[in-house]
Design a protein around this motif. Structure first.
Motif, PDB file in Angstrom:
ATOM      1  N   GLU A 127       0.765  -1.159   0.050  1.00  0.00           N
ATOM      2  CA  GLU A 127      -0.065   0.109   0.158  1.00  0.00           C
ATOM      3  C   GLU A 127       1.033   1.305   0.057  1.00  0.00           C
ATOM      4  N   VAL A 128       0.519   2.017  -0.921  1.00  0.00           N
ATOM      5  CA  VAL A 128       1.555   3.202  -1.086  1.00  0.00           C
ATOM      6  C   VAL A 128       0.330   4.572  -0.776  1.00  0.00           C
ATOM      7  N   ASN A 129       0.420   5.366   0.317  1.00  0.00           N
ATOM      8  CA  ASN A 129      -0.365   6.452   0.613  1.00  0.00           C
ATOM      9  C   ASN A 129       0.332   7.814   0.190  1.00  0.00           C
ATOM     10  N   PHE A 130      -0.465   8.532  -0.453  1.00  0.00           N
ATOM     11  CA  PHE A 130      -0.194   9.714  -1.158  1.00  0.00           C
ATOM     12  C   PHE A 130      -0.008  10.817  -0.104  1.00  0.00           C
ATOM     13  N   PRO A 131       0.925  11.815  -0.484  1.00  0.00           N
ATOM     14  CA  PRO A 131       1.017  12.920   0.431  1.00  0.00           C
ATOM     15  C   PRO A 131      -0.306  13.750  -0.055  1.00  0.00           C
ATOM     16  N   THR A 132      -0.784  14.433   1.408  1.00  0.00           N
ATOM     17  CA  THR A 132      -1.935  15.182   1.296  1.00  0.00           C
ATOM     18  C   THR A 132      -1.573  16.865   1.184  1.00  0.00           C
ATOM     19  N   SER A 171      -5.460   9.308  -3.103  1.00  0.00           N
ATOM     20  CA  SER A 171      -4.761   9.224  -1.783  1.00  0.00           C
ATOM     21  C   SER A 171      -4.346   7.663  -1.369  1.00  0.00           C
ATOM     22  N   LYS A 172      -4.432   7.176  -1.967  1.00  0.00           N
ATOM     23  CA  LYS A 172      -3.843   5.488  -1.946  1.00  0.00           C
ATOM     24  C   LYS A 172      -3.588   4.519  -3.102  1.00  0.00           C
ATOM     25  N   VAL A 173      -2.652   3.866  -3.329  1.00  0.00           N
ATOM     26  CA  VAL A 173      -2.578   2.938  -4.638  1.00  0.00           C
ATOM     27  C   VAL A 173      -2.393   1.507  -3.738  1.00  0.00           C
ATOM     28  N   THR A 174      -3.010   0.655  -3.810  1.00  0.00           N
ATOM     29  CA  THR A 174      -2.646  -0.762  -3.202  1.00  0.00           C
ATOM     30  C   THR A 174      -2.556  -1.730  -4.335  1.00  0.00           C
TER      31      THR A 174
END
Length: 261
Positions: A74-79, A119-122
């Motif tokens: 899981e990669v969470n993207f910066p807000t 916001s996220k790519v899994t």
């Protein structure tokens, strides 16, 4: 008669010195072998990731366990610097889910108002895994990159098939030691002269992502094989050193026995 408290003879002293030197070399070799064993999830651009432009980036995920395989990333993207355009490249044997979230402050992009961003790519294993000793690359085409930042920090979560979860979420600090579980950091280069800040245009970035995806599996396997061969060579080298140390030690002890006799 030889006394354990007497100074060693010239020959014995030379052997002891030789033993110390060889032992030191063996210890150094062991440290060198252990050094590269630690790896972490990282992100690198294909070419440039210029401010204000689009880029193809790769998340490199190594498997750090000897008895488990990676089955989910899981990669969470910066807000603080949301990315409205994120296009994943298909990875054989992996299911991809892209999660979008509403933005607190809408973005203006190419004359359009953007109200949500990724916001996220899994990536979830679906017939494939990252086995021990291997790594996998996960390519994305992203944009528009911010113009007011020098880097983007992505927080990643790696899950193994034994239910272990590793959180790569610690943000590296300039001038400080690398944290135990550093988050992937994408460095941004200076903007160019064209309308997209010198980076590849979105339409150029997406074909690049396709080319990266087509070669990702071969690259991963080839690199892993090379890494495995390199590690094997180091292990065999160290075994040779240790055997040499044992031989020198045996020679010293045998010499002492003859002297005593």
């Amino acid at each position: 008669m030889f006394s354990p408290f007497s100074a060693p003879s010239g020959s014995a002293a030379k052997n002891l010195t030789r033993l110390s030197v060889v032992g030191g070399i063996a210890a150094t070799a062991l440290l060198l072998l252990a050094g590269p064993a630690s790896a972490h999830v990282s992100v690198q651009p294909q070419g440039e990731a210029a401010k204000g432009g689009y880029a193809t980036i790769n998340f490199k995920v190594p498997n750090e366990r000897d008895d488990a395989s990676t089955v989910k990333v899981e990669v969470n993207f910066p807000t603080d610097h949301p990315l409205a355009s994120v296009s994943p490249q298909a990875v054989p044997g992996w299911k991809i889910d892209v999660t979008k979230s509403k933005l607190a402050k809408p973005l203006e992009m190419h004359g359009n108002t953007i109200t949500e961003a990724v916001s996220k790519v899994t990536w979830t294993a679906a017939g494939s895994k990252i086995a021990p000793g291997y790594f996998q690359q996960f390519p994305l085409s992203v944009g528009q990159l911010p113009e007011d930042a020098d880097q983007l920090v992505f927080k990643a979560i790696q899950t193994y098939d034994n239910k272990e979860v590793v959180r790569w979420i610690e943000e590296p600090k300039e001038g400080a030691a690398e944290p135990e579980n550093p988050a992937p950091v994408l460095k941004l280069s200076a903007a160019g002269d064209d309308e997209h800040g010198g980076a590849a245009d979105k339409h150029a970035a997406e074909p690049a992502a396709a080319q990266v995806g087509a070669k990702a599996a071969d690259t991963a396997t080839g690199t892993a094989s090379a890494d495995s061969s390199d590690t094997t060579a180091r292990v065999l080298g160290i075994v040779g050193i240790v055997v040499g140390v044992a031989g020198v030690a045996y020679g010293v002890l045998a010499g002492r026995r003859r002297t005593t006799a």
